[in-house]
Design an enzyme around this catalytic site. Structure first.
Site, short mmCIF file in Angstrom:
data_model
loop_
_atom_site.label_atom_id
_atom_site.label_comp_id
_atom_site.label_asym_id
_atom_site.label_seq_id
_atom_site.Cartn_x
_atom_site.Cartn_y
_atom_site.Cartn_z
N TYR A 65 0.81 -1.11 0.10
CA TYR A 65 -0.01 0.06 -0.03
C TYR A 65 0.95 1.22 0.00
O TYR A 65 1.53 1.45 1.07
CB TYR A 65 -0.81 0.01 1.27
CG TYR A 65 -1.93 -1.20 1.27
CD1 TYR A 65 -2.25 -1.93 0.21
CD2 TYR A 65 -2.56 -1.30 2.52
CE1 TYR A 65 -3.21 -3.00 0.09
CE2 TYR A 65 -3.62 -2.29 2.51
CZ TYR A 65 -4.20 -3.07 1.33
OH TYR A 65 -4.61 -4.20 1.32
N PRO A 94 -16.72 -3.49 1.97
CA PRO A 94 -18.09 -3.88 2.40
C PRO A 94 -19.01 -2.98 1.88
O PRO A 94 -20.23 -3.24 1.66
CB PRO A 94 -18.09 -3.81 3.90
CG PRO A 94 -16.87 -2.88 4.28
CD PRO A 94 -15.93 -3.49 3.27
N ALA A 128 -18.78 -1.35 -1.20
CA ALA A 128 -18.51 -1.58 -2.60
C ALA A 128 -17.76 -0.29 -3.14
O ALA A 128 -18.28 0.54 -4.13
CB ALA A 128 -19.89 -1.83 -3.47
N LYS A 152 -23.70 7.58 -2.58
CA LYS A 152 -23.47 8.98 -3.23
C LYS A 152 -23.41 9.08 -4.56
O LYS A 152 -23.31 10.16 -5.10
CB LYS A 152 -22.04 9.36 -2.60
CG LYS A 152 -20.93 8.41 -3.00
CD LYS A 152 -19.54 8.71 -2.21
CE LYS A 152 -18.46 7.92 -2.79
NZ LYS A 152 -17.27 8.30 -1.79
N ARG A 168 -13.77 8.51 -5.31
CA ARG A 168 -12.95 7.31 -5.76
C ARG A 168 -13.12 7.19 -7.10
O ARG A 168 -12.02 6.81 -7.90
CB ARG A 168 -13.07 6.20 -4.89
CG ARG A 168 -12.21 5.09 -5.39
CD ARG A 168 -12.04 4.15 -3.99
NE ARG A 168 -11.70 4.51 -2.83
CZ ARG A 168 -11.53 3.61 -1.78
NH1 ARG A 168 -12.11 2.35 -1.96
NH2 ARG A 168 -11.35 4.21 -0.59
N GLN A 197 -16.25 9.52 8.99
CA GLN A 197 -16.52 8.24 8.46
C GLN A 197 -16.51 6.96 9.54
O GLN A 197 -17.27 6.22 9.26
CB GLN A 197 -15.79 8.05 7.10
CG GLN A 197 -16.17 9.23 5.93
CD GLN A 197 -15.26 9.21 4.76
OE1 GLN A 197 -13.96 8.88 5.08
NE2 GLN A 197 -15.69 9.46 3.78
N ASN A 204 -19.61 4.22 10.33
CA ASN A 204 -19.44 2.98 10.16
C ASN A 204 -19.45 1.98 11.35
O ASN A 204 -19.97 0.67 11.19
CB ASN A 204 -18.10 2.49 9.16
CG ASN A 204 -18.30 3.20 7.71
OD1 ASN A 204 -19.37 3.32 7.38
ND2 ASN A 204 -17.29 3.62 7.20
#
Length: 329
Positions: free
Chosen positions: A54, A207, A209, A216, A228, A291, A295
């Site tokens: 990453y 989770p 997608a 959104k 994204r 966020q 979640n």
């Protein structure tokens, strides 16, 4: 926060785990990444997932600094090995012994820890004997550098083969990390049954997608700026499969279901994957602390059969179930 056992092991992990793919060291500045990790800790998340690949190792370094000063025994730190790190030398990729041993040592330094709770084979490597791969993992365990072993995006046959060798070597292989969400269910028919037989749990990524299940993205409307789906370096190609108007119209049908359940669309999506008893944790990422706070409210949520059926009906026609699509190079 609720906790679940990972595979057939004694390791407890948080139902919601925090992952930093595509964020730390890349899309998100370090101060914001630090704020997101702090929010995760405040919310009761104890499980943190990253990988050496990453941001070409930068994500591990950011996470290591963000967790510095925390009680190590109270955390479960996961990372991975397989993809290329470094300039691209002949042993900078794969599951050969040399790359595994060097990658593990590099991850330990970047994460500022003496051991990795779960070390995962990021993909299956067809070019290296499985015996070599698992012997390297076994040695890392016996050196005290790794506690448990996992895999990521292995198909059912690969999991079964790996589990047999792991048993011979007394290596605790306890997890698989696949993509899984209400739209992408390719693990259900083969990977999950094989994992259950072998005492392996799923730690699922995406989770929501890649944001599509938050609502959104709207059918017939431009992609939100900064999302994204507009970032070619941040996973835009992966989001595209979910961005047809047909899929987005189906996702919009989830809004009244979520409202009736007292959940946001994102919370409904995360809660949905946690209804699968073979799922130990859902990985959530974040570019903003709020966020994370949203979640984590999916932890402990129980969706009754009527709600699950309504979700299936709403998404009928756009759910992908083809087991052959399990990701593997």
């Amino acid at each position: 926060m609720e906790f679940r056992r990972l595979g057939r092991s004694g390791l407890n992990i948080s139902e919601i785990s925090y992952g930093n793919w595509l964020t730390h060291g890349s899309q998100v500045e370090e101060d914001q990444a630090q704020a997101c990790v702090k929010a995760a800790l405040e919310a009761g998340i104890t499980t943190f997932d990253t990988a050496d690949a990453y941001a070409n190792t930068a994500a591990e370094s950011v996470l290591g600094r963000a967790l510095e000063g925390q009680r190590r025994e109270s955390l479960e730190i996961f990372t991975k090995v397989y993809w290329q790190t470094g300039p691209g030398g002949p042993n900078d990729k794969g599951l050969g012994r040399k790359h595994i041993m060097e990658s593990a040592n590099g991850s330990l330094k970047r994460l500022k820890t003496d051991y990795i709770d779960l070390y995962q084979a990021h993909r299956f490597d067809r070019t290296v004997p499985l015996e070599e791969t698992f012997l390297a993992f076994s040695d890392l365990i016996r050196q005290g550098k790794v506690l448990y072993i996992g895999v990521s995006e292995w198909n059912a046959e690969q999991i079964t083969r790996g589990a047999a060798i792991a048993r011979e070597l007394n290596v605790p292989l306890i997890s698989n990390q696949p993509q899984y969400n209400a739209l992408w269910r390719v693990i259900e028919s083969q990977v999950v049954p094989a994992s259950e037989r072998e005492g392996i749990s799923q730690i699922v990524w995406s989770p929501i997608a890649q944001g599509v299940l938050t609502g959104k993205y709207k059918a017939g409307q431009p992609l939100p700026a900064g999302s994204r789906a507009t970032d070619e370096k941040g996973g835009a190609n992966m989001v595209k499969r979910f961005l047809s108007d047909t899929t987005l119209e189906k996702v919009a049908k989830l809004e009244p279901i979520a409202a009736e359940a007292g959940l946001s669309l994102a919370q409904l999506a995360v809660a949905w994957v946690l209804q699968n008893p073979n799922v130990a944790s859902a990985i959530v990422g974040a570019s903003r602390p709020e966020q994370v706070h949203e979640n984590v409210k999916a932890a402990g949520v129980k969706l009754d059969a009527e709600v699950l059926s309504a979700i299936d009906d709403a998404l009928d026609g756009v759910i992908e179930r083809d087991a052959s699509l399990t990701r593997s190079p």
